[in-house]
Design a protein around this motif. Structure first.
Motif, PDB file in Angstrom:
ATOM      1  N   THR A  31       0.610  -0.978  -0.125  1.00 30.22           N
ATOM      2  CA  THR A  31       0.053   0.002   0.003  1.00 30.22           C
ATOM      3  C   THR A  31       1.033   1.330   0.184  1.00 30.22           C
ATOM      4  N   LYS A  32       0.900   2.564  -0.511  1.00 33.36           N
ATOM      5  CA  LYS A  32       1.052   2.940  -0.730  1.00 33.36           C
ATOM      6  C   LYS A  32       0.724   4.729  -0.348  1.00 33.36           C
ATOM      7  N   SER A  33       1.225   5.396   0.214  1.00 36.72           N
ATOM      8  CA  SER A  33       0.633   6.825   1.316  1.00 36.72           C
ATOM      9  C   SER A  33       0.524   7.805   0.173  1.00 36.72           C
ATOM     10  N   LYS A  34       0.011   8.723  -0.053  1.00 42.34           N
ATOM     11  CA  LYS A  34      -0.078   9.827  -0.764  1.00 42.34           C
ATOM     12  C   LYS A  34       1.209  10.807   0.217  1.00 42.34           C
ATOM     13  N   PRO A  35       1.820  11.773  -0.566  1.00 41.46           N
ATOM     14  CA  PRO A  35       2.514  13.076   0.295  1.00 41.46           C
ATOM     15  C   PRO A  35       1.958  13.421   0.786  1.00 41.46           C
ATOM     16  N   GLY A  36       2.527  13.852   2.150  1.00 40.84           N
ATOM     17  CA  GLY A  36       2.585  14.701   2.986  1.00 40.84           C
ATOM     18  C   GLY A  36       2.632  16.291   2.817  1.00 40.84           C
ATOM     19  N   LYS A  37       2.144  17.304   3.796  1.00 39.39           N
ATOM     20  CA  LYS A  37       2.819  17.797   3.608  1.00 39.39           C
ATOM     21  C   LYS A  37       4.053  18.547   3.602  1.00 39.39           C
ATOM     22  N   HIS A  38       5.014  18.123   4.617  1.00 40.98           N
ATOM     23  CA  HIS A  38       6.241  17.868   5.040  1.00 40.98           C
ATOM     24  C   HIS A  38       6.837  16.741   4.170  1.00 40.98           C
ATOM     25  N   GLY A  39       6.176  15.413   3.548  1.00 40.65           N
ATOM     26  CA  GLY A  39       6.676  14.503   3.542  1.00 40.65           C
ATOM     27  C   GLY A  39       5.965  13.545   1.859  1.00 40.65           C
ATOM     28  N   GLY A  40       7.192  12.689   1.838  1.00 39.54           N
ATOM     29  CA  GLY A  40       7.335  11.683   0.643  1.00 39.54           C
ATOM     30  C   GLY A  40       6.611  10.845   0.790  1.00 39.54           C
ATOM     31  N   ALA A  41       5.685  10.232  -0.427  1.00 42.09           N
ATOM     32  CA  ALA A  41       4.760   8.955  -0.457  1.00 42.09           C
ATOM     33  C   ALA A  41       6.133   7.754   0.624  1.00 42.09           C
ATOM     34  N   LYS A  42       5.160   7.152   0.699  1.00 36.41           N
ATOM     35  CA  LYS A  42       5.336   6.029   1.973  1.00 36.41           C
ATOM     36  C   LYS A  42       4.538   4.468   1.335  1.00 36.41           C
ATOM     37  N   ALA A  43       5.507   3.654   2.018  1.00 36.50           N
ATOM     38  CA  ALA A  43       5.396   2.178   0.643  1.00 36.50           C
ATOM     39  C   ALA A  43       5.003   1.445   2.392  1.00 36.50           C
ATOM     40  N   ARG A  44       3.904   0.185   2.885  1.00 38.65           N
ATOM     41  CA  ARG A  44       3.643  -0.498   3.812  1.00 38.65           C
ATOM     42  C   ARG A  44       3.701  -1.371   2.470  1.00 38.65           C
TER      43      ARG A  44
END
Length: 131
Positions: A31-44
């Motif tokens: 699963t991939k999360s969208k990038p936030g205000k201060h960070g890049g996209a993450k993957a689990r």
């Protein structure tokens, strides 16, 4: 690590392989999360070990590099079944290997052809091809 290559975490998909804690695993979900205000996209990544049925998880930025095992699929012929191990001969190199009998493979007997994989110096029979 020998027998592996680096790839970007965000490029992996379900069904592919990954090294987690030096254990070669097959990815069962990602699963991939969208990038936030201060960070890049993450993957689990959730994966199951190829050689031991253990569940592993990895969370990291999609841009990070991870190791992927190089899987070599080969064919062999069963020479002998000895208790809970089986002796096979590689059909290309003619080298003999002694491997444990996997629980999920049926019909292992002398003379049958099998497919097996090699990853990071370890071997596993994946299926019986036929006589």
């Amino acid at each position: 690590m020998p027998g592996t290559k680096p790839v970007e975490l965000g490029s992996l998909k379900e069904g592919q392989y990954i090294m987690i804690d030096d254990v070669p695993c097959k990815i069962v979900s990602i699963t991939k999360s969208k990038p936030g205000k201060h960070g890049g996209a993450k993957a689990r990544v959730t994966a199951i070990g190829i050689f031991e049925p253990i569940k592993k998880e990895l969370v990291g930025p999609t841009s990070s590099k991870v190791e992927v095992p190089i899987i070599d699929r080969r064919k062999g012929q069963v020479l002998a079944v000895m208790g809970d191990t089986v002796q096979i001969m590689d059909l290309e190199t003619y080298e003999t290997l002694e491997l444990p009998i996997p629980e999920d493979v049926e019909g292992l007997e002398s003379g049958v052809e099998v497919e097996y994989i090699e990853a990071v110096g370890r071997y596993k029979i994946t299926r019986v091809i036929g006589k």
